[in-house]
Design a protein around this motif. Structure first.
Motif, mmCIF file in Angstrom:
data_model
loop_
_atom_site.group_PDB
_atom_site.id
_atom_site.type_symbol
_atom_site.label_atom_id
_atom_site.label_comp_id
_atom_site.label_asym_id
_atom_site.label_seq_id
_atom_site.Cartn_x
_atom_site.Cartn_y
_atom_site.Cartn_z
ATOM 1 N N PHE A 146 -75.654 -49.284 -103.621
ATOM 2 C CA PHE A 146 -76.080 -50.260 -102.623
ATOM 3 C C PHE A 146 -75.425 -49.981 -101.269
ATOM 4 O O PHE A 146 -76.082 -50.069 -100.222
ATOM 5 N N VAL A 147 -74.160 -49.631 -101.281
ATOM 6 C CA VAL A 147 -73.473 -49.300 -100.033
ATOM 7 C C VAL A 147 -74.118 -48.064 -99.397
ATOM 8 O O VAL A 147 -74.303 -47.995 -98.176
ATOM 9 N N THR A 148 -74.493 -47.092 -100.229
ATOM 10 C CA THR A 148 -75.205 -45.921 -99.713
ATOM 11 C C THR A 148 -76.512 -46.339 -99.043
ATOM 12 O O THR A 148 -76.867 -45.844 -97.969
ATOM 13 N N HIS A 149 -77.228 -47.261 -99.686
ATOM 14 C CA HIS A 149 -78.479 -47.770 -99.112
ATOM 15 C C HIS A 149 -78.215 -48.455 -97.776
ATOM 16 O O HIS A 149 -78.947 -48.220 -96.797
ATOM 17 N N GLU A 150 -77.184 -49.287 -97.711
ATOM 18 C CA GLU A 150 -76.831 -49.952 -96.450
ATOM 19 C C GLU A 150 -76.620 -48.940 -95.326
ATOM 20 O O GLU A 150 -77.119 -49.118 -94.210
ATOM 21 N N GLU A 151 -75.859 -47.901 -95.623
ATOM 22 C CA GLU A 151 -75.526 -46.912 -94.601
ATOM 23 C C GLU A 151 -76.765 -46.146 -94.161
ATOM 24 O O GLU A 151 -76.927 -45.839 -92.980
ATOM 25 N N ARG A 152 -77.647 -45.845 -95.109
ATOM 26 C CA ARG A 152 -78.889 -45.166 -94.750
ATOM 27 C C ARG A 152 -79.744 -46.035 -93.828
ATOM 28 O O ARG A 152 -80.301 -45.560 -92.839
ATOM 29 N N GLU A 153 -79.845 -47.307 -94.182
ATOM 30 C CA GLU A 153 -80.643 -48.224 -93.368
ATOM 31 C C GLU A 153 -80.043 -48.371 -91.970
ATOM 32 O O GLU A 153 -80.769 -48.436 -90.970
ATOM 33 N N LYS A 154 -78.744 -48.415 -91.899
ATOM 34 C CA LYS A 154 -78.074 -48.534 -90.604
ATOM 35 C C LYS A 154 -78.388 -47.328 -89.727
ATOM 36 O O LYS A 154 -78.653 -47.464 -88.529
ATOM 37 N N ASN A 200 -91.663 -45.195 -120.081
ATOM 38 C CA ASN A 200 -91.566 -43.752 -119.859
ATOM 39 C C ASN A 200 -90.627 -43.076 -120.861
ATOM 40 O O ASN A 200 -89.811 -42.232 -120.499
ATOM 41 N N GLY A 201 -90.733 -43.485 -122.132
ATOM 42 C CA GLY A 201 -89.900 -42.869 -123.162
ATOM 43 C C GLY A 201 -88.420 -43.140 -123.018
ATOM 44 O O GLY A 201 -87.594 -42.406 -123.563
ATOM 45 N N GLY A 202 -88.077 -44.209 -122.298
ATOM 46 C CA GLY A 202 -86.670 -44.540 -122.062
ATOM 47 C C GLY A 202 -86.169 -44.111 -120.704
ATOM 48 O O GLY A 202 -85.135 -44.593 -120.241
ATOM 49 N N ARG A 203 -86.902 -43.209 -120.063
ATOM 50 C CA ARG A 203 -86.531 -42.762 -118.708
ATOM 51 C C ARG A 203 -87.237 -43.688 -117.722
ATOM 52 O O ARG A 203 -88.199 -43.297 -117.054
ATOM 53 N N LEU A 204 -86.747 -44.913 -117.640
ATOM 54 C CA LEU A 204 -87.440 -45.974 -116.924
ATOM 55 C C LEU A 204 -87.765 -45.584 -115.480
ATOM 56 O O LEU A 204 -86.981 -44.905 -114.823
ATOM 57 N N GLN A 205 -88.937 -46.029 -115.027
ATOM 58 C CA GLN A 205 -89.316 -45.797 -113.645
ATOM 59 C C GLN A 205 -89.775 -47.110 -113.024
ATOM 60 O O GLN A 205 -90.399 -47.940 -113.690
ATOM 61 N N PRO A 206 -89.452 -47.333 -111.749
ATOM 62 C CA PRO A 206 -89.854 -48.576 -111.080
ATOM 63 C C PRO A 206 -91.351 -48.601 -110.824
ATOM 64 O O PRO A 206 -91.914 -47.651 -110.263
ATOM 65 N N VAL A 207 -91.992 -49.696 -111.241
ATOM 66 C CA VAL A 207 -93.441 -49.829 -111.139
ATOM 67 C C VAL A 207 -93.781 -51.242 -110.684
ATOM 68 O O VAL A 207 -93.121 -52.206 -111.086
ATOM 69 N N VAL A 208 -94.811 -51.375 -109.865
ATOM 70 C CA VAL A 208 -95.392 -52.677 -109.569
ATOM 71 C C VAL A 208 -96.891 -52.566 -109.795
ATOM 72 O O VAL A 208 -97.513 -51.575 -109.407
ATOM 73 N N TRP A 243 -86.017 -47.690 -103.260
ATOM 74 C CA TRP A 243 -87.254 -48.376 -102.884
ATOM 75 C C TRP A 243 -88.422 -47.437 -102.642
ATOM 76 O O TRP A 243 -89.574 -47.779 -102.941
ATOM 77 N N LYS A 244 -88.176 -46.256 -102.158
ATOM 78 C CA LYS A 244 -89.273 -45.324 -101.893
ATOM 79 C C LYS A 244 -89.896 -44.775 -103.178
ATOM 80 O O LYS A 244 -91.026 -44.272 -103.146
ATOM 81 N N ALA A 245 -89.178 -44.875 -104.285
ATOM 82 C CA ALA A 245 -89.664 -44.320 -105.555
ATOM 83 C C ALA A 245 -90.563 -45.287 -106.316
ATOM 84 O O ALA A 245 -91.073 -44.943 -107.388
ATOM 85 N N CYS A 282 -95.636 -53.015 -100.681
ATOM 86 C CA CYS A 282 -94.863 -53.250 -101.904
ATOM 87 C C CYS A 282 -93.473 -52.643 -101.805
ATOM 88 O O CYS A 282 -92.471 -53.268 -102.182
ATOM 89 N N ARG A 283 -93.410 -51.432 -101.286
ATOM 90 C CA ARG A 283 -92.112 -50.743 -101.196
ATOM 91 C C ARG A 283 -91.209 -51.395 -100.153
ATOM 92 O O ARG A 283 -90.004 -51.575 -100.381
#
Length: 387
Positions: A333-341, A126-134, A96-98, A80-81
């Motif tokens: 997103f740019v930070t994510h790109e650089e991490r993946e690279k 989550n009371g407005g403090r949204l969290q990613p869920v599947v 994505w890891k969260a 999923c992640r």
């Protein structure tokens, strides 16, 4: 991913490529599934209990015997992640890891699926403090059948076609509203009626369930500088939970897997409320501001668009509901790109979905080049279940 709904999921009606059911009860289907299982289970990233070759051998034996194989909870969660990480249309993949994965493959009835979807909304809000869920329901059988959630998102507003033309509510969902009506649901006819959730289990007729009010957090939209804006009566729901996509992991397909992140402001302000084939609010906001709408070169649309987006961001912050602006999310997103690279991985990207529809050239993604590629695991569009 939205309308991918992970953070940065564009809440729009842009066309997508549908994925048809893949049958695995033939030689070709079993061969393809076996190849995907091999690729997934032999990947060093995939968490496998015990010996990797033994795990693969057990999966291949299960495929030969039944036409499919059951993934472990750890394999499912990882898939999923990674599917989120691979999804080319999501601008919010930094997180994505969260992703929190809820395994509900045990849900055997429409009532159980509905109850799990309500739990999903409460957990994600989550009371407005949204969290990613599947939340993942049962996998598709070799004959192509599986559970389906008919709604494109767990929370959607009805659209009522007027006999003389026009729509009250969201024009995007006129067809789904009519479908719900044909099943026996009746709305109030208002502009922000929450549609019921329609669930269909294999071999059964679809059933509708009203969402409880405490599971649907909505934000009333006001403007920081324009008091009359509140009189427009606008609102939007807090959690963008996509519910009609298909999740594919190691050749296994899950046709019901609602997932969410949080909204990027422009998804609501520049698309849902501003598009001429949605709520079409630009003329009303421009009129309230006293703008000259007689000529395009007054840029009245641009001015009104900015103010609607200011109202959305202001209102969500005021209500304590997490949302992100397009400048912040594109930097992420740019930070994510650089991490993946740095990890030796490419970032498949559909530029049309990553570059925001608002002030595009002021964001860092506008000035970068991208390559798209179909990679697995991933989330895919499916044709509407009622068609």
């Amino acid at each position: 991913m939205a309308e991918t709904a992970m953070p940065g999921a564009a809440d729009t009606a842009r066309p997508r490529c549908p994925v048809q059911a893949r049958r695995t009860d033939g030689v070709a289907g079993v061969t393809e599934l076996s190849a995907e299982a091999r690729r997934f289970l032999l990947d060093d990233e995939t968490p496998v209990d015990g010996d990797r070759e033994q795990r693969l051998a057990a999966a291949l034996a299960e495929i030969r015997a039944t036409g499919g194989y059951r993934q472990t909870t750890a394999e499912l969660a990882h898939g999923c992640r990674v599917a989120w990480r691979n999804h080319a249309r999501c601008v919010g993949r930094l997180h994505w890891k969260a992703l929190r994965v809820v395994d509900r493959r045990d849900a055997a009835s429409a009532e159980e699926v509905f109850a799990a979807c309500v739990d999903h909304l409460r957990l994600a809000t989550n009371g407005g403090r949204l969290q990613p869920v599947v939340t993942v329901f049962g996998q598709r059988s070799p004959d192509g059948s599986g559970p389906r959630i008919w709604n494109p998102q767990l929370v959607r507003y009805a659209g009522y076609a007027r006999p003389g033309g026009g729509v009250v509510g969201d024009p995007l969902h006129v067809e789904l509203t009519a479908v719900a009506g044909s099943l026996g649901w009746r709305g109030t006819g208002g502009p922000f009626d929450v549609l019921p959730l329609i669930v269909q289990m294999p071999g059964e007729e679809p059933r509708w369930f009203p969402l409880p009010g405490d599971a649907v957090l909505e934000v009333e939209l006001v403007h920081p500088d324009l008091p009359w804006f509140a009189e427009l009566g606008l609102r939007w729901h807090a959690v963008p939970a996509i519910s009609d996509m298909l999740l594919e992991i190691g050749g296994v397909e899950y046709p019901a897997c609602p997932f969410n992140g949080w909204y990027v402001g422009y998804e609501i302000g520049a698309r849902n409320l501003a598009d001429t084939d949605r709520y079409d609010m630009l003329p009303r906001v421009a009129a309230g501001m006293g703008l000259d709408t007689g000529r395009d070169d007054t840029l009245w649309k641009d001015v009104a668009l900015i103010e609607i987006n200011r109202a959305v961001l202001h209102s969500f912050h005021r209500a304590g509901v997490h949302i992100v602006d397009h400048h912040t999310v594109t930097r992420q997103f740019v930070t994510h790109e650089e991490r993946e690279k740095r990890r030796g991985r490419a970032t498949p990207t559909d530029r049309d979905w990553i570059v925001p529809p608002l002030s595009a050239s002021t964001t860092p993604v506008f000035h970068r080049t991208y390559t798209n590629a179909a990679v697995r695991p991933n989330y895919h569009r499916q044709p509407p279940a009622w068609r």
